[in-house]
Design an enzyme around this catalytic site. Structure first.
Site, PDB file in Angstrom:
ATOM      1  N   LYS A 209       0.762  -1.149  -0.139  1.00 40.27           N
ATOM      2  CA  LYS A 209      -0.059  -0.066   0.021  1.00 40.27           C
ATOM      3  C   LYS A 209       0.758   1.103   0.071  1.00 40.27           C
ATOM      4  O   LYS A 209       0.725   2.333  -0.641  1.00 40.27           O
ATOM      5  CB  LYS A 209      -0.957  -0.040   1.317  1.00 40.27           C
ATOM      6  CG  LYS A 209      -1.902   1.024   1.420  1.00 40.27           C
ATOM      7  CD  LYS A 209      -2.914   0.945   2.260  1.00 40.27           C
ATOM      8  CE  LYS A 209      -3.871   2.195   2.628  1.00 40.27           C
ATOM      9  NZ  LYS A 209      -4.863   1.868   3.531  1.00 40.27           N
ATOM     10  N   GLU A 215      10.571  -5.017   4.363  1.00 38.96           N
ATOM     11  CA  GLU A 215      10.493  -6.279   3.903  1.00 38.96           C
ATOM     12  C   GLU A 215      10.374  -6.401   2.612  1.00 38.96           C
ATOM     13  O   GLU A 215      11.075  -7.095   1.566  1.00 38.96           O
ATOM     14  CB  GLU A 215       9.501  -7.139   4.804  1.00 38.96           C
ATOM     15  CG  GLU A 215       9.840  -7.266   6.186  1.00 38.96           C
ATOM     16  CD  GLU A 215       9.055  -6.080   7.129  1.00 38.96           C
ATOM     17  OE1 GLU A 215       9.037  -5.135   6.510  1.00 38.96           O
ATOM     18  OE2 GLU A 215       8.982  -6.260   8.335  1.00 38.96           O
ATOM     19  N   GLY A 273      -5.193  -2.057   4.737  1.00 37.38           N
ATOM     20  CA  GLY A 273      -4.429  -3.409   4.410  1.00 37.38           C
ATOM     21  C   GLY A 273      -5.048  -4.589   4.493  1.00 37.38           C
ATOM     22  O   GLY A 273      -5.071  -5.459   3.879  1.00 37.38           O
ATOM     23  N   ARG A 274      -5.469  -4.753   5.864  1.00 35.45           N
ATOM     24  CA  ARG A 274      -6.176  -6.052   6.023  1.00 35.45           C
ATOM     25  C   ARG A 274      -7.520  -6.394   5.398  1.00 35.45           C
ATOM     26  O   ARG A 274      -8.103  -7.433   5.540  1.00 35.45           O
ATOM     27  CB  ARG A 274      -5.996  -6.345   7.745  1.00 35.45           C
ATOM     28  CG  ARG A 274      -6.954  -5.339   8.535  1.00 35.45           C
ATOM     29  CD  ARG A 274      -6.442  -5.254   9.746  1.00 35.45           C
ATOM     30  NE  ARG A 274      -6.592  -4.113  10.585  1.00 35.45           N
ATOM     31  CZ  ARG A 274      -6.054  -3.038  10.719  1.00 35.45           C
ATOM     32  NH1 ARG A 274      -5.015  -3.125   9.958  1.00 35.45           N
ATOM     33  NH2 ARG A 274      -6.696  -2.244  11.217  1.00 35.45           N
ATOM     34  N   GLU A 359      -4.924  -6.960  14.488  1.00 30.38           N
ATOM     35  CA  GLU A 359      -4.635  -5.739  14.170  1.00 30.38           C
ATOM     36  C   GLU A 359      -5.683  -4.965  14.042  1.00 30.38           C
ATOM     37  O   GLU A 359      -5.472  -3.811  14.411  1.00 30.38           O
ATOM     38  CB  GLU A 359      -3.835  -5.807  12.727  1.00 30.38           C
ATOM     39  CG  GLU A 359      -3.113  -4.466  12.674  1.00 30.38           C
ATOM     40  CD  GLU A 359      -2.222  -4.731  11.482  1.00 30.38           C
ATOM     41  OE1 GLU A 359      -2.545  -4.415  10.163  1.00 30.38           O
ATOM     42  OE2 GLU A 359      -0.912  -4.854  11.370  1.00 30.38           O
ATOM     43  N   HIS A 390      -4.832 -33.675  17.789  1.00 29.48           N
ATOM     44  CA  HIS A 390      -3.611 -34.085  18.418  1.00 29.48           C
ATOM     45  C   HIS A 390      -2.625 -33.279  19.039  1.00 29.48           C
ATOM     46  O   HIS A 390      -1.449 -33.697  19.124  1.00 29.48           O
ATOM     47  CB  HIS A 390      -3.124 -35.291  17.295  1.00 29.48           C
ATOM     48  CG  HIS A 390      -4.058 -36.148  16.738  1.00 29.48           C
ATOM     49  ND1 HIS A 390      -4.410 -37.435  17.502  1.00 29.48           N
ATOM     50  CD2 HIS A 390      -4.869 -36.023  15.822  1.00 29.48           C
ATOM     51  CE1 HIS A 390      -5.355 -37.954  16.837  1.00 29.48           C
ATOM     52  NE2 HIS A 390      -5.668 -37.195  15.808  1.00 29.48           N
ATOM     53  N   LYS A 499       8.510  -0.182  13.848  1.00 33.59           N
ATOM     54  CA  LYS A 499       9.232  -0.195  12.422  1.00 33.59           C
ATOM     55  C   LYS A 499      10.336   0.982  12.793  1.00 33.59           C
ATOM     56  O   LYS A 499      11.149   1.053  11.994  1.00 33.59           O
ATOM     57  CB  LYS A 499       8.157   0.198  11.531  1.00 33.59           C
ATOM     58  CG  LYS A 499       7.167  -0.810  11.066  1.00 33.59           C
ATOM     59  CD  LYS A 499       6.213  -0.190  10.046  1.00 33.59           C
ATOM     60  CE  LYS A 499       5.017  -0.971   9.726  1.00 33.59           C
ATOM     61  NZ  LYS A 499       3.988  -0.472   8.975  1.00 33.59           N
TER      62      LYS A 499
HETATM   63  O1  F6P Z   1       2.831  -3.347   9.573  1.00 26.16           O
HETATM   64  C1  F6P Z   1       1.543  -3.361   9.625  1.00 26.16           C
HETATM   65  C2  F6P Z   1       1.027  -3.227   8.209  1.00 26.16           C
HETATM   66  O2  F6P Z   1       0.978  -1.740   7.873  1.00 26.16           O
HETATM   67  C3  F6P Z   1      -0.238  -3.723   7.850  1.00 26.16           C
HETATM   68  O3  F6P Z   1      -1.430  -3.071   8.398  1.00 26.16           O
HETATM   69  C4  F6P Z   1      -0.284  -3.863   6.345  1.00 26.16           C
HETATM   70  O4  F6P Z   1      -1.066  -4.824   5.925  1.00 26.16           O
HETATM   71  C5  F6P Z   1       1.216  -4.311   6.152  1.00 26.16           C
HETATM   72  O5  F6P Z   1       2.097  -3.533   7.160  1.00 26.16           O
HETATM   73  C6  F6P Z   1       2.006  -4.209   4.871  1.00 26.16           C
HETATM   74  O6  F6P Z   1       1.974  -2.897   4.418  1.00 26.16           O
HETATM   75  P1  F6P Z   1       2.133  -2.739   3.109  1.00 26.16           P
HETATM   76  O7  F6P Z   1       1.161  -2.934   2.268  1.00 26.16           O
HETATM   77  O8  F6P Z   1       2.068  -0.756   2.829  1.00 26.16           O
HETATM   78  O9  F6P Z   1       3.381  -2.923   2.637  1.00 26.16           O
END
Ligand code: F6P
Length: 509
Positions: A209, A215, A273-274, A359, A390, A499
């Site tokens: 987003k 990452e 995002g979610r 979240e 199990h 972060k």
């Molecule tokens: O760190 C949480 C978050 O902001 C989530 O809400 C989101 O889904 C994820 O990181 C990834 O964010 P982006 O789509 O901006 O890379």
């Protein structure tokens, strides 16, 4: 904007407190079910091919009516209208919340930031459809003219969990596209995928987003470098092997990375995002299962939206589900909830729902900026049946914690052996029976108390529509819980500090 009600000041909250105090350690669930068939009206709430059985919960007529009154007193009706109308209910980020618009085929002619969102959605959907159809018609070629048959979704959190879950759940619909996910910054995550794929046949789908998530951008850069190390020209690689998905604000970073405008798909700040798998952020889904199946998934979620917005509270599935959570968390002091899909195809559901619930509602400050004096989101955990039987089920049956459970079963599985499927489902029903009935035994170690609450969700089949309905209903449960707890469900400030500190540490390293 809808009212900001502190739930503990409501009449119904205090009535529920009194009711709760009239019971001891546990609720006499089995005896209640034997004494009255009142609960039968909650045993079969149907939405197309999905059936919810809420009858085995700590409810009776009085409790149920008070819970419904709590939803009314907390302004849930007004909140639902505000959500649907595109009001800026995500106040801390000054944003509307319109994932429901993404799955509606019409309506939502709402102007936001100078853009008619209906038109904007339709434009992106058409672009996605065209690209996916070209891929499945074998017209998307990599360097040297090789046909693209592999996709690697690079993203994390909401930019990973939704596509990863849905593509696994709907694997029977896959169009012959190998699908991989690179989420973690751990180099092994990317390396393990790169070992398996052929560069000339692989498309990297970079989803973010913000397009600044460390990452995701680091993994995407390393994937680009991997092509370079094998002698491929960067310009060609970017044109043929990368697409980006982001928002308008992420565009400069996409350009800096080098992905072309024609290869960039958009979603919007009003999609959290979610809740983004319904937008271009979920493009790996139609790439894997075909656009027509993705459309059916959207349609399923739209069925859930219509149900949520139009159904009366006493038969409204996500509202009842949310009220039960509040009842257990705030009055029975439960701190967890187990989600137990009896389906290997649904094995990633719990990961997906953990982000969705925790979240969204893992908050301790209310919408008036006051610290809450009550519990909010529980810890969601779980796993697939029968494996989990199990593993951690012992604790559900005889542990000291009271853990409300949700079982998910698929009634018919065309793609699985009937023998296996019967054993699978009978195990699921046996667990529900054991939790409810327990077992009397003269030996204390063998005694099962029973009276443990459970909900059974049955999907007739595993289809794009049923998965759409299931996820849509869960999303509305998240929203309804957030309204009752008077918290903001669509921001995630809590994850920002870590972060920031990681970035600072990297700068001084
Ligand atoms: O760190 C949480 C978050 O902001 C989530 O809400 C989101 O889904 C994820 O990181 C990834 O964010 P982006 O789509 O901006 O890379």
């Amino acid at each position: 904007m809808f009212p900001k009600v502190n739930p503990i000041t409501t009449k119904s909250w205090n009535n529920l407190k009194e009711i709760r105090e009239s019971y001891g350690q546990t609720f006499p669930l089995k005896a209640t079910l034997e004494a009255t068939n009142w609960n039968q009206r909650l045993a079969q709430l149907e939405l197309q091919d999905c059936t919810f059985d809420f009858s085995k919960n700590y409810l009776n007529e009085k409790i149920f009516q008070e819970l419904l009154a709590l939803a009314e007193e907390c302004g849930l009706n007004a909140a639902m209208s505000a959500l649907k109308a595109g009001e800026k209910i995500n106040e801390t980020e000054n944003r509307a919340v319109l994932h429901t618009a993404l799955r509606a085929k019409s309506g939502y002619n709402i102007e936001l930031e100078g853009e008619d969102i209906r038109k904007a959605i339709d434009i992106q959907l058409s672009r996605i459809e065209e690209y996916c159809n070209a891929l499945h018609a074998k017209n998307v070629k990599g360097i040297g003219g090789a046909q693209i048959d592999t996709i690697v979704n690079i993203g994390i959190g909401g930019s990973d969990l939704g596509p990863a879950f849905v593509n696994e759940a709907l694997r029977d619909y896959n169009k012959g596209i190998q699908t991989y996910y690179v989420n973690n910054i751990d180099g092994d995550c990317l390396a393990d995928v790169l070992h398996k794929v052929c560069p000339s046949k692989t498309l990297f789908v970079v989803v973010s987003k913000t397009f600044t998530t460390t990452e995701t951008i680091t993994n995407a850069q390393s994937a680009k470098q991997w092509f370079h190390e094998q002698g491929y020209l960067e310009e060609e690689v970017l044109a043929k092997h990368f697409i980006a998905v982001t928002t308008e604000n992420g565009l400069p970073a996409v350009e800096e990375f080098g992905i072309h405008a024609a290869q960039t798909y958009f979603f919007w700040e009003w999609v959290s995002g979610r809740f983004s798998l319904w937008s271009a952020a979920g493009i790996s889904i139609p790439l894997a299962i075909g656009f027509e199946n993705y459309r059916a998934l959207l349609d399923g979620a739209h069925v859930a939206d219509t149900h949520f917005f139009e159904e009366k509270f006493d038969t409204n599935i996500p509202v009842i589900d949310a009220l039960l959570t509040v009842w257990y968390i705030n009055f029975w002091q439960c701190q967890t909830q187990a989600i137990l899909p009896y389906s290997s195809r649904l094995k990633k559901l719990v990961d997906y729902l953990q982000q969705s619930f925790m979240e969204s509602n893992g908050k301790s400050v209310d919408r008036n900026n006051e610290h809450v004096a009550y519990a909010t989101a529980p810890i969601i955990f779980g796993g697939e049946g029968t494996n989990s039987q199990h593993s951690f089920f012992q604790l559900l049956h005889q542990g000291t914690l009271l853990i409300p459970t949700q079982f998910i079963a698929i009634s018919e599985r065309a793609h699985s052996s009937p023998v296996h499927h019967t054993i699978l489902n009978q195990n699921c029903y046996a667990q529900l029976q054991a939790l409810l009935e327990g077992q009397d035994h003269s030996h204390p170690q063998r005694f099962y108390a029973g009276d443990k609450p459970s909900t059974l969700i049955q999907l007739k089949q595993l289809t794009p529509t049923s998965i759409g309905i299931l996820l849509g209903l869960y999303e509305h449960r998240v929203f309804a819980e957030g309204v009752i707890w008077n918290i903001f469900s669509f921001d995630q400030w809590g994850v920002e500090l870590g972060k920031k500190l990681a970035k600072e540490k990297l700068m001084t390293n």
